[in-house]
Design a protein around this motif. Structure first.
Motif, short mmCIF file in Angstrom:
data_model
loop_
_atom_site.label_atom_id
_atom_site.label_comp_id
_atom_site.label_asym_id
_atom_site.label_seq_id
_atom_site.Cartn_x
_atom_site.Cartn_y
_atom_site.Cartn_z
N GLU A 1 8.38 4.06 2.84
CA GLU A 1 8.57 5.52 2.96
C GLU A 1 9.80 5.81 3.83
OE1 GLU A 1 4.05 7.19 2.20
OE2 GLU A 1 4.60 6.58 4.24
N GLY A 2 10.03 4.95 4.83
CA GLY A 2 11.24 5.07 5.66
C GLY A 2 12.50 4.87 4.82
N VAL A 3 12.43 3.90 3.87
CA VAL A 3 13.56 3.66 2.97
C VAL A 3 13.82 4.91 2.12
CG1 VAL A 3 14.30 2.30 0.96
CG2 VAL A 3 13.27 1.14 2.93
N LEU A 4 12.73 5.51 1.61
CA LEU A 4 12.88 6.72 0.78
C LEU A 4 13.51 7.85 1.60
CD1 LEU A 4 9.48 6.65 -1.19
CD2 LEU A 4 11.78 6.38 -2.15
N ASP A 5 13.09 7.96 2.86
CA ASP A 5 13.68 8.99 3.75
C ASP A 5 15.18 8.76 3.87
OD1 ASP A 5 11.13 9.93 4.11
OD2 ASP A 5 10.86 9.09 6.14
N LYS A 6 15.57 7.48 4.08
CA LYS A 6 17.01 7.18 4.25
C LYS A 6 17.79 7.53 2.99
CE LYS A 6 16.72 3.53 7.64
NZ LYS A 6 16.39 2.15 7.79
N LEU A 7 17.12 7.36 1.82
CA LEU A 7 17.81 7.66 0.56
C LEU A 7 17.71 9.14 0.19
CD1 LEU A 7 16.58 4.57 -1.54
CD2 LEU A 7 18.89 4.97 -0.65
N GLY A 8 17.00 9.91 1.01
CA GLY A 8 16.84 11.35 0.75
C GLY A 8 15.95 11.62 -0.45
N LYS A 9 15.01 10.70 -0.73
CA LYS A 9 14.12 10.86 -1.89
C LYS A 9 12.70 11.19 -1.44
CE LYS A 9 17.29 9.62 -4.83
NZ LYS A 9 17.89 10.54 -5.77
N SER A 10 11.92 11.77 -2.35
CA SER A 10 10.55 12.18 -2.01
C SER A 10 9.64 10.97 -1.81
CB SER A 10 9.99 13.05 -3.14
OG SER A 10 8.60 13.16 -2.99
N ARG A 11 8.80 11.05 -0.80
CA ARG A 11 7.81 9.99 -0.55
C ARG A 11 6.75 9.92 -1.64
NH1 ARG A 11 6.23 9.42 5.75
NH2 ARG A 11 8.30 8.92 6.56
N ALA A 12 6.67 10.96 -2.48
CA ALA A 12 5.64 11.00 -3.53
C ALA A 12 5.78 9.82 -4.49
CB ALA A 12 5.73 12.32 -4.30
N LEU A 13 6.96 9.22 -4.55
CA LEU A 13 7.17 8.07 -5.46
C LEU A 13 6.17 6.96 -5.18
CD1 LEU A 13 8.91 6.63 -7.62
CD2 LEU A 13 10.39 5.82 -5.77
N VAL A 14 5.80 6.80 -3.90
CA VAL A 14 4.87 5.72 -3.51
C VAL A 14 3.52 5.85 -4.22
CG1 VAL A 14 3.51 4.90 -1.54
CG2 VAL A 14 5.97 5.19 -1.31
N ASN A 15 3.10 7.09 -4.50
CA ASN A 15 1.79 7.30 -5.14
C ASN A 15 1.74 6.77 -6.57
OD1 ASN A 15 0.90 8.47 -2.82
ND2 ASN A 15 1.33 10.56 -3.49
N GLU A 16 2.90 6.41 -7.12
CA GLU A 16 2.92 5.85 -8.49
C GLU A 16 2.63 4.34 -8.49
OE1 GLU A 16 6.52 6.97 -10.51
OE2 GLU A 16 6.26 9.06 -9.89
N ALA A 17 2.46 3.76 -7.30
CA ALA A 17 2.17 2.33 -7.22
C ALA A 17 0.83 2.01 -7.88
CB ALA A 17 2.15 1.88 -5.76
N VAL A 18 0.73 0.82 -8.50
CA VAL A 18 -0.54 0.41 -9.11
C VAL A 18 -1.11 -0.79 -8.35
CG1 VAL A 18 -0.04 1.31 -11.42
CG2 VAL A 18 0.66 -1.02 -10.85
N LEU A 19 -2.42 -0.80 -8.23
CA LEU A 19 -3.11 -1.85 -7.46
C LEU A 19 -3.12 -3.17 -8.24
CD1 LEU A 19 -5.07 -2.50 -5.02
CD2 LEU A 19 -6.92 -1.90 -6.59
N ILE A 20 -2.72 -4.27 -7.58
CA ILE A 20 -2.76 -5.54 -8.30
C ILE A 20 -3.62 -6.62 -7.63
CG2 ILE A 20 -0.66 -5.35 -9.68
CD1 ILE A 20 0.82 -6.90 -7.51
N ALA A 21 -3.84 -6.53 -6.33
CA ALA A 21 -4.61 -7.58 -5.65
C ALA A 21 -4.91 -7.13 -4.23
CB ALA A 21 -3.81 -8.88 -5.61
N CYS A 22 -5.64 -7.97 -3.48
CA CYS A 22 -5.74 -7.74 -2.04
C CYS A 22 -5.78 -9.08 -1.33
CB CYS A 22 -6.88 -6.80 -1.67
SG CYS A 22 -8.48 -7.54 -1.56
N THR A 23 -5.26 -9.08 -0.10
CA THR A 23 -5.17 -10.33 0.66
C THR A 23 -6.55 -10.68 1.21
OG1 THR A 23 -4.81 -9.25 2.76
CG2 THR A 23 -2.85 -9.69 1.42
N GLU A 24 -6.61 -11.86 1.82
CA GLU A 24 -7.88 -12.25 2.44
C GLU A 24 -8.26 -11.34 3.59
OE1 GLU A 24 -8.77 -16.45 2.90
OE2 GLU A 24 -6.81 -16.75 2.00
N GLN A 25 -7.24 -10.67 4.16
CA GLN A 25 -7.52 -9.70 5.24
C GLN A 25 -7.83 -8.31 4.66
OE1 GLN A 25 -4.62 -11.70 5.24
NE2 GLN A 25 -5.75 -13.21 6.44
N HIS A 26 -8.04 -8.26 3.34
CA HIS A 26 -8.37 -7.02 2.64
C HIS A 26 -7.25 -6.00 2.66
CE1 HIS A 26 -13.00 -7.68 2.46
NE2 HIS A 26 -12.32 -8.76 2.23
#
Ligand SMILES: NC(=O)c1ccc[n+]([C@@H]2O[C@H](COP(=O)([O-])OP(=O)(O)OC[C@H]3O[C@@H](n4cnc5c(N)ncnc54)[C@H](O)[C@@H]3O)[C@@H](O)[C@H]2O)c1
Ligand SMILES: [Mg+2]
Length: 346
Positions: A82-107
């Motif tokens: 989100e910090g990278v998006l801020d630097k690029l002047g783009k909306s943080r809403a892009l992150v919500n398009e991420a799709v779940l693929i796995a989780c680590t052992e630490q969940h």
């Protein structure tokens, strides 16, 4: 520079840990898949695998004597991105398009996100790394990172190509995790799909048969593969594909393993070893399917396996034989065949 995903995600450890930690992790993942609120919360504290038009972001791994020139997947915290998006002047809403693929052992949840709308070189500079074509990435990654990056890309591709309902023509809408899409007009729910493919390495006892399509890179040969027709069993596909492509009748076969393969639109590969009798090895090539298919000796295959990356193979020179990368199940079949030949010779 972000730390490597390798330090966070080591599924091979699952096998050596108690099954209860595996069960808890799978139950956690299941909840994230189905519960939009929980998934959104997990996204806030999760990690992202970035892609640019489906090419994954890779960074150079610290070189060791045995693994020079390898790459790794950077683990990027959602908040850092989100910090990278801020630097690029783009909306943080892009992150919500991420799709779940796995989780680590630490969940900690892991997501893939396509940032094709952003300037490629700016993201590479700010995140540290380079977007690399997935087929090339398979030669550069080792261990569990190759299947993880394949899964992430396959799920992103599925969403990019299933935006509309095939019954009503209306838009479909994804759930937060990206495990399904729904058409509110027809009521149809769509789930990501894999097409079943049978891939087989045929042996006559001393040689193995590899083929190449005209579209393969020069010098690359692989085990014979074919999609299952509707209603076929694995055995029926295996026999039909071998008959169609090289005109051989199989003597015996056994399943060796399975793999998800992200091309062309996600295949479920069922890998088999098959044999023909030594008097039944005359190949009759179907030129519509294959450019060439040949029997190779153990020595030729051992030399091909020694190559750690594709040879240069310039036009006009006789190409050096090479086989698909170590992650590809074709490579595993070839390696198993070499082991069988060596133990039979002892
Ligand atoms: N992971 C590995 O080691 C490995 C190695 C070799 C091939 N493969 C994969 O196996 C797949 C199948 O091999 P193949 O190309 O020889 O198959 P194939 O011999 O069945 O021929 C491909 C043709 O089948 C038809 N087809 C039927 N069903 C299809 C479907 N669901 N999707 C796409 N095309 C379909 C198309 O006309 C296509 O051109 C390839 O796409 C390749 O990516 C994987
Ligand atoms: Mg084929």
């Amino acid at each position: 520079m972000f730390k490597s995903l390798r330090t966070l995600f080591r599924p091979e450890l699952v096998l050596t840990r108690s099954s209860s930690s595996y069960v808890t992790r799978m139950r956690h993942l299941m909840k994230l898949k189905e519960d939009d609120g929980a998934c959104l919360e997990a996204l806030r504290s999760g990690h992202l695998l970035l892609y640019h038009w489906l090419a994954p972001l890779l960074q150079k791994a610290p070189a060791t004597a045995s693994t020079p020139g390898l790459f790794q997947l950077p683990a990027i915290n959602t908040s850092d991105f989100e910090g990278v998006l801020d630097k690029l002047g783009k909306s943080r809403a892009l992150v919500n398009e991420a799709v779940l693929i796995a989780c680590t052992e630490q969940h900690e949840a892991q997501f893939s996100l396509d940032v094709g709308v952003l300037d490629k070189s700016e993201v590479e500079r700010l995140c540290g790394g380079a977007f690399i074509d997935l087929r090339k990435a398979f030669f550069l990654l080792r261990g569990p990172e190759a299947p993880l990056v394949a899964r992430g890309q396959a799920l992103l591709r599925w969403h990019q190509t299933h935006g509309f309902c095939s019954a009503s023509g209306h838009p479909t809408f994804r759930n937060q995790s990206g495990s399904q899409r729904v058409c509110h007009s027809s009521g149809q729910t769509y789930y990501p799909k894999m097409a079943p493919v049978v891939i087989t390495l045929i042996s006559d006892g001393t040689q193995c048969l590899l083929g190449r399509q005209a579209t393969f890179p020069r010098g690359m040969y692989s085990a014979l593969a074919g999609f299952c027709d509707m209603g076929e069993t694995i055995e029926e596909t295996l026999r039909r594909e071998v008959a169609e492509e090289v005109g051989l009748e199989l003597d015996s076969w056994r399943v060796s393993g399975t793999q998800h393969w992200p091309f062309p639109q996600s295949s479920f590969m069922v890998a088999c070893h098959a044999t023909v009798t030594p008097g039944n090895t005359q190949v009759s090539l179907n030129h519509e399917e294959l450019e060439d298919a040949r029997w190779f000796s153990l020595q030729e295959i051992e030399e091909a396996l020694r190559l750690k990356k594709p040879p240069r193979n310039p036009e006009g020179e006789t190409p050096t034989l090479w086989v698909p990368p170590s992650y590809a199940i074709a490579h595993q079949l070839v390696q198993e065949w070499v082991q069988q030949q060596r133990s039979a010779a002892r």
